[in-house]
Every structure is written in C-alpha cells, then in structure tokens.
Design an enzyme around this catalytic site. Structure first.
Site, PDB file in Angstrom:
ATOM      1  CE1 TYR A 146      38.991  69.310 -22.659  1.00 45.90           C
ATOM      2  CE2 TYR A 146      38.209  68.851 -24.893  1.00 45.90           C
ATOM      3  CZ  TYR A 146      38.395  68.455 -23.578  1.00 45.90           C
ATOM      4  OH  TYR A 146      38.015  67.193 -23.175  1.00 45.90           O
ATOM      5  NE  ARG A 193      31.882  60.279 -34.257  1.00 44.05           N
ATOM      6  CZ  ARG A 193      32.821  59.407 -33.897  1.00 44.05           C
ATOM      7  NH1 ARG A 193      33.441  58.690 -34.811  1.00 44.05           N
ATOM      8  NH2 ARG A 193      33.145  59.261 -32.626  1.00 44.05           N
TER       9      ARG A 193
HETATM   10 MN    MN Z   1      37.530  63.000 -22.576  1.00 39.58          MN
END
Ligand code: MN
Ligand code: PS7
Ligand code: MN
Ligand code: MN
Ligand code: MN
Ligand code: MN
Length: 347
Positions: A146, A193
């Site tokens: 990804y 984060r």
């Molecule tokens: Mn995106």
C-alpha cells in the site's frame, strides 16, 4: 488589454503555486526552492497526485464512481476541459479539483519526458489505490505494498524527473528500491502519527499482522482501553519504519544538486523527528502529535548536507535509545534497543 498566451501561462503557473500553498503545509516551501529547471514540473506533479489523493480520501463518493475516477485520473491530464465539482463538502482540497483544468493546462505545456513520467506514476498510483479500496492491510507485506502505491511510487517518479532534467545522474532513476524507501519512510510516519484520526474515520493502515499481537480489535488502539499494549504496538510500528534509514542515507548521499538535496532531505529529517517524538508516546493514541515549531525550523536550516543529516539521525536515534531503555515491559524492548544501536553504529 488582452493577455498574450505566454502571460496567461505565467498567471496560470502562479495560480498553481497558490494551489500548492493551500494544499500542503510542508511541501510548498521546499518545492519553491528547487532548481528552476524542474521546479514547475515538481509543483505540477505534486498537484496531480494531491488531486488523486483528494479523491482517494473522499469518503462521501459512491464507491463505483470513485473507482472509475481513480483508474481514469491519468487520462484526464490530456483533457483540457476536465474538472470536478462533486466532491464532498468536508474535503478541504476540493477546490483544487474544481479548477483542475488550470493544472492540466500547465501539465500539457511541459516537455513530453516530464509529462510521461507524471502520467505513468498517476496511472500506477490510481490502480494501486483501487486495489486497497476493497482490500485490507492485513500482512506486513500488504502494508509495504500500500505504501509503495501511495508514496514509494512518488519517490520513484521524482528520481526519474531528477535524472531526466540532467540535474542528477542517470543512475538515480535506476535506484528504484531506495527511491521507494524515501516515500515509504514519509508515508509510514504519516500512518503512525495519524492513527487516532484514521481509526476513528474507519481507515485502517496499521497491518493486522502487527496490531493483533498487542490488542484484540484495531479500535482498542485509540479507545484508552489498553494503553500499555497499544503503546507496544505503536513502538513496533516505529521499529518497522526505522528499517528504511540506511536506504535514506544512501539515497541522499547520491544526490549532487543542492536544491534537490534540500527538497529531499528536509521532509526526511521532519519524519525522523516525528518518529522519535511518537515513539513510546501514548499521546499518539489520542491526538495528532507534532514536532515543535522551533524544532522544525532548526531542521530546515540543518538538513542541507549529508553530514548534517547523519548528525540529525544520530540525535534522534539517541533520543529513541533513551526512551527504549524505559520501555521495560515492552515485549520488543530487546529488538528495539538492538535495532537502534545497530543503526547508530553503522552511520
Ligand atoms: Mn489518501
Ligand atoms: C510530488 C513532492 C524525495 C525521493 C500528494 C514526497 C497520500 C506522505 O494523512 O495527504 O492523507 O492527509 O498529507 C509529493 C521521495 C502524494 C512522498 C502521499 C506528492 C519522497 C499523494 C509523499 C505527494 C516521496 C499520495 C502526504 C507521501 O499525504 O497525508 C511530491 C523522494 C502526494 C514523497 C499520498 C503522502 C504525502 C505522502 P494525509 P497527506
Ligand atoms: Mn494531510
Ligand atoms: Mn491524504
Ligand atoms: Mn485529505
Ligand atoms: Mn494520514
């Protein structure tokens, strides 16, 4: 007085820099300082991918329609009329898409080598985003894949632009593995984060293979249910990101243009500082943890050559080492300390 085409072009490029300032907090400044030979190309590359990502991030779009838009987005770059005004009201970047014909018009004025690189990356990224619209990030391999689609490809495309411009060596465009790592480190930092915001929006980027070792449900990461275990999971995500550091040093070492160096190095320095701040920090589970403004300003001034970047990395690894020593009950404490020490020793 009617404007000449050339003057209109200048005005349109200015408008593109305004889009850039409106859509990116961190990239606008570094892109504006790049060598004039490729500054506009990088700006357009950014805006094209920002447009694509705005569609990916828009949770109000019908899924079939979204898939068509992502798959075909690269073809819109050759349609001077194309723009988009159906984006959901909560997408802050939607007006870039509403005036996208301006980006297209500048894209079509660039030399064909730059156009081809940008269109090719856009096509591959849109196809990859489509795969992950219907597929979960289960394994660590999925996570790598990804991140390759949404950020590694950006790095690979940038290396091709740098080589095509002649500002960097032709060897750079062949270094796809370390170009990928440059994007992966930024993307993984963002995913670490943003965990609170992403999980609450039902967007799951932390791989099941990692979180399932620490919690029963992904939502437990952000529900204050088991803060200790959630923090161990966070630490394992940081450990995973640290693996890219040797590639980052190798990539930055191979650059020769100082403006390209700064453009590449500053975001990486911000990312290592962010990882060090997030590491073993349970606040990440509740809110968006950011580095201090003064720290960011220091990094901008400091990250201008490879020796300084190595010093920056050492500084943050030392901070992480101290934190790792306090993480007494973390099941990965040994691996964390050993990874940090090994990286530190080999810089
Ligand atoms: Mn995106
Ligand atoms: C062309 C500079 C320097 C070799 C728009 C820069 C999502 C982390 O949390 O959307 O979704 O809001 O703010 C940048 C490699 C990519 C990777 C990527 C194009 C570095 C669209 C940036 C940036 C490669 C896909 C922040 C990866 O996302 O997060 C140019 C070398 C765009 C770079 C996405 C993410 C950027 C990102 P959120 P954002
Ligand atoms: Mn963002
Ligand atoms: Mn995004
Ligand atoms: Mn967004
Ligand atoms: Mn994010």
């Amino acid at each position: 007085v009617e404007k000449t085409n050339k003057m209109k072009g200048v005005g349109e490029m200015k408008r593109c820099y305004t889009f850039l300032e409106e859509t990116s907090r961190s990239f606008a400044a570094v892109i504006q300082e790049i060598h004039p030979e490729i500054r506009d190309a990088v700006c357009i590359y950014y805006l094209v991918l920002r447009g694509l990502d705005t569609i990916e991030d828009d949770m109000t779009l019908n899924i079939q329609y979204k898939k068509t838009l992502l798959a075909d987005f690269h073809t819109y770059l050759y349609d001077p009329q194309w723009n988009f005004d159906e984006s959901g009201p909560d997408e802050k970047d939607a007006h870039l898409l509403m005036e996208f014909h301006i980006v297209i018009s500048q894209f079509l004025k660039m030399n064909k080598a730059y156009q081809d690189i940008i269109a090719d990356i856009t096509k591959k990224m849109g196809a990859g985003m489509n795969i992950y619209l219907e597929k979960r990030v289960n394994s660590v391999a999925d996570y790598e894949e990804y991140c390759y689609y949404v950020a590694g490809l950006v790095g690979i495309g940038l290396s091709k632009l740098f080589s095509a411009s002649g500002l960097e060596d032709h060897a750079l465009e062949k270094m796809e593995n370390i170009s990928n790592s440059m994007g992966l480190f930024l993307q993984k930092t963002n995913i670490i984060r943003d965990v609170n915001e992403d999980v609450l929006d039902n967007r799951r980027f932390w791989p099941t293979e990692i979180w399932s070792k620490h919690v029963n449900y992904i939502n437990d990461l952000v529900l204050n249910k088991n803060v200790e275990n959630a923090t161990y999971c966070l630490n394992e995500m940081c450990l995973n990101a640290l693996h890219h550091i040797p590639d980052i040093i190798e990539y930055l070492s191979s650059l020769r243009d100082p403006t390209i160096f700064n453009f590449c190095a500053i975001p990486q320095a911000m990312a290592i500082a962010t990882i060090a701040r997030c590491f073993n920090n349970q606040l990440v589970l509740d809110e968006n943890v950011k580095i201090r403004k003064g720290e960011a300003i220091r990094l901008i001034y400091e990250a201008t050559n490879i020796n300084n970047v190595q010093k920056i990395i050492i500084r943050y690894l030392d901070e992480m080492h101290k934190k790792a020593l306090t993480a007494k009950n973390d099941p990965n404490q040994k691996q964390l300390i050993s990874k940090i020490t090994t990286l530190r020793t080999n810089i």
